[in-house]
Design a protein around this motif. Structure first.
Motif, mmCIF file in Angstrom:
data_model
loop_
_atom_site.group_PDB
_atom_site.id
_atom_site.type_symbol
_atom_site.label_atom_id
_atom_site.label_comp_id
_atom_site.label_asym_id
_atom_site.label_seq_id
_atom_site.Cartn_x
_atom_site.Cartn_y
_atom_site.Cartn_z
ATOM 1 N N ARG A 179 16.851 32.824 127.243
ATOM 2 C CA ARG A 179 16.853 33.397 128.580
ATOM 3 C C ARG A 179 15.594 33.084 129.378
ATOM 4 N NH1 ARG A 179 20.330 37.099 130.246
ATOM 5 N NH2 ARG A 179 20.919 37.523 128.095
ATOM 6 N N GLY A 180 14.456 33.044 128.715
ATOM 7 C CA GLY A 180 13.196 32.829 129.423
ATOM 8 C C GLY A 180 12.785 31.372 129.545
ATOM 9 N N TYR A 181 13.680 30.467 129.206
ATOM 10 C CA TYR A 181 13.321 29.049 129.169
ATOM 11 C C TYR A 181 14.173 28.225 130.124
ATOM 12 C CZ TYR A 181 10.702 30.139 124.979
ATOM 13 O OH TYR A 181 9.790 30.674 124.096
ATOM 14 N N SER A 182 13.536 27.278 130.749
ATOM 15 C CA SER A 182 14.255 26.230 131.452
ATOM 16 C C SER A 182 14.558 25.131 130.437
ATOM 17 C CB SER A 182 13.410 25.673 132.593
ATOM 18 O OG SER A 182 13.143 26.688 133.542
ATOM 19 N N VAL A 183 15.707 24.512 130.578
ATOM 20 C CA VAL A 183 16.164 23.537 129.601
ATOM 21 C C VAL A 183 16.584 22.255 130.307
ATOM 22 C CG1 VAL A 183 17.841 23.055 127.768
ATOM 23 C CG2 VAL A 183 16.932 25.369 128.063
ATOM 24 N N ALA A 184 16.251 21.144 129.699
ATOM 25 C CA ALA A 184 16.601 19.843 130.270
ATOM 26 C C ALA A 184 17.233 18.957 129.212
ATOM 27 C CB ALA A 184 15.366 19.156 130.844
ATOM 28 N N TRP A 185 17.989 17.997 129.693
ATOM 29 C CA TRP A 185 18.493 16.916 128.848
ATOM 30 C C TRP A 185 17.789 15.628 129.264
ATOM 31 C CZ3 TRP A 185 21.585 17.405 124.676
ATOM 32 C CH2 TRP A 185 22.310 18.594 124.524
ATOM 33 N N PHE A 186 17.298 14.929 128.284
ATOM 34 C CA PHE A 186 16.739 13.592 128.470
ATOM 35 C C PHE A 186 17.560 12.628 127.615
ATOM 36 C CE2 PHE A 186 12.703 14.180 130.717
ATOM 37 C CZ PHE A 186 12.566 15.562 130.646
ATOM 38 N N ARG A 187 17.418 11.356 127.912
ATOM 39 C CA ARG A 187 18.103 10.357 127.098
ATOM 40 C C ARG A 187 17.218 9.137 126.926
ATOM 41 N NH1 ARG A 187 23.003 8.544 131.217
ATOM 42 N NH2 ARG A 187 21.704 7.427 132.748
ATOM 43 N N GLN A 188 17.455 8.450 125.836
ATOM 44 C CA GLN A 188 16.643 7.282 125.530
ATOM 45 C C GLN A 188 17.499 6.211 124.877
ATOM 46 O OE1 GLN A 188 13.162 8.096 123.131
ATOM 47 N NE2 GLN A 188 12.110 6.308 123.945
ATOM 48 N N SER A 189 17.449 5.029 125.469
ATOM 49 C CA SER A 189 18.143 3.860 124.924
ATOM 50 C C SER A 189 17.133 2.988 124.213
ATOM 51 C CB SER A 189 18.801 3.076 126.059
ATOM 52 O OG SER A 189 19.660 3.882 126.811
ATOM 53 N N PRO A 190 17.581 2.144 123.291
ATOM 54 C CA PRO A 190 16.649 1.265 122.577
ATOM 55 C C PRO A 190 15.827 0.411 123.537
ATOM 56 C CG PRO A 190 18.788 1.248 121.520
ATOM 57 C CD PRO A 190 18.954 2.011 122.800
ATOM 58 N N GLY A 191 14.525 0.417 123.341
ATOM 59 C CA GLY A 191 13.638 -0.393 124.155
ATOM 60 C C GLY A 191 13.294 0.196 125.502
ATOM 61 N N LYS A 192 13.810 1.383 125.778
ATOM 62 C CA LYS A 192 13.544 2.015 127.074
ATOM 63 C C LYS A 192 12.806 3.333 126.877
ATOM 64 C CE LYS A 192 17.492 0.093 129.570
ATOM 65 N NZ LYS A 192 18.655 0.416 130.437
ATOM 66 N N GLU A 193 12.166 3.769 127.932
ATOM 67 C CA GLU A 193 11.479 5.052 127.885
ATOM 68 C C GLU A 193 12.496 6.189 127.987
ATOM 69 O OE1 GLU A 193 7.192 3.763 129.879
ATOM 70 O OE2 GLU A 193 8.485 5.211 130.877
ATOM 71 N N ARG A 194 12.076 7.330 127.502
ATOM 72 C CA ARG A 194 12.922 8.502 127.614
ATOM 73 C C ARG A 194 13.041 8.874 129.085
ATOM 74 N NH1 ARG A 194 12.106 13.013 123.097
ATOM 75 N NH2 ARG A 194 12.316 11.041 121.946
#
Length: 125
Positions: free
Chosen positions: A29-44
Motif C-alpha cells: 500500500r505504501g509503495y509505488s511500483v513500476a515495471w521495467f524491461r531489459q532485452s539482451p545487449g540493451k539497458e533496462r
C-alpha cells in the motif's frame, strides 16, 4: 520488501499476457511500483508505473495504449496487462518498488529500492 514477478511466457505477435508482481511480508500500500524491461545487449528501460494512489499511472511511449498497469492492495499485487504484443516487447520484465519515488525519477531504475527477479516475455512474429 520481497517482490515476485510472474506471468511471462511465449506468445504470438498480437497476443496478450498479464504479468503479476506480488510482495510478501509487507503491504504494497505504501509503495509505488513500476515495471521495467531489459532485452539482451540493451539497458533496462521503463515500461509503466503506478503510484501509491492507484489513480496515477505512467507509461513509456512504446507501450502506451497497449499496456495497462493496475494494483490490488488487498492482494498486495500489481499487474501489467499487455495487449497487442510485438516482437519488440520481447524482454525480461522486472517489477520494482519504492516508498519514496517522485515523478521526476520514476523512469530511472536506480530510484527503486526493491526489485523482483524478472520474468521472461517472448513474442514470436
Amino acid at each position: 520488501v520481497q517482490l515476485q514477478a510472474s506471468g511471462g511466457g511465449l506468445v504470438q505477435a498480437g497476443g496478450s499476457l498479464r504479468l503479476s508482481c506480488a510482495t510478501s511480508g509487507r503491504t504494497f500500500r505504501g509503495y509505488s511500483v513500476a515495471w521495467f524491461r531489459q532485452s539482451p545487449g540493451k539497458e533496462r528501460e521503463f515500461a509503466a508505473a503506478i503510484f501509491r494512489s492507484a489513480s496515477n499511472t505512467y507509461y513509456a511511449d512504446s507501450v502506451k495504449g497497449r499496456f495497462t498497469i493496475s494494483r490490488d492492495n488487498t492482494q498486495n499485487t500489481v499487474y501489467l496487462q499487455m495487449n497487442s504484443l510485438k516482437s519488440d516487447d520481447t524482454a525480461v520484465y522486472y517489477c520494482a518498488a519504492s516508498s519514496r519515488i517522485i515523478l521526476s525519477s520514476l523512469r530511472v531504475p536506480s530510484s527503486y529500492e526493491f526489485w523482483g527477479r524478472g520474468t521472461q516475455v517472448t513474442v514470436s512474429s
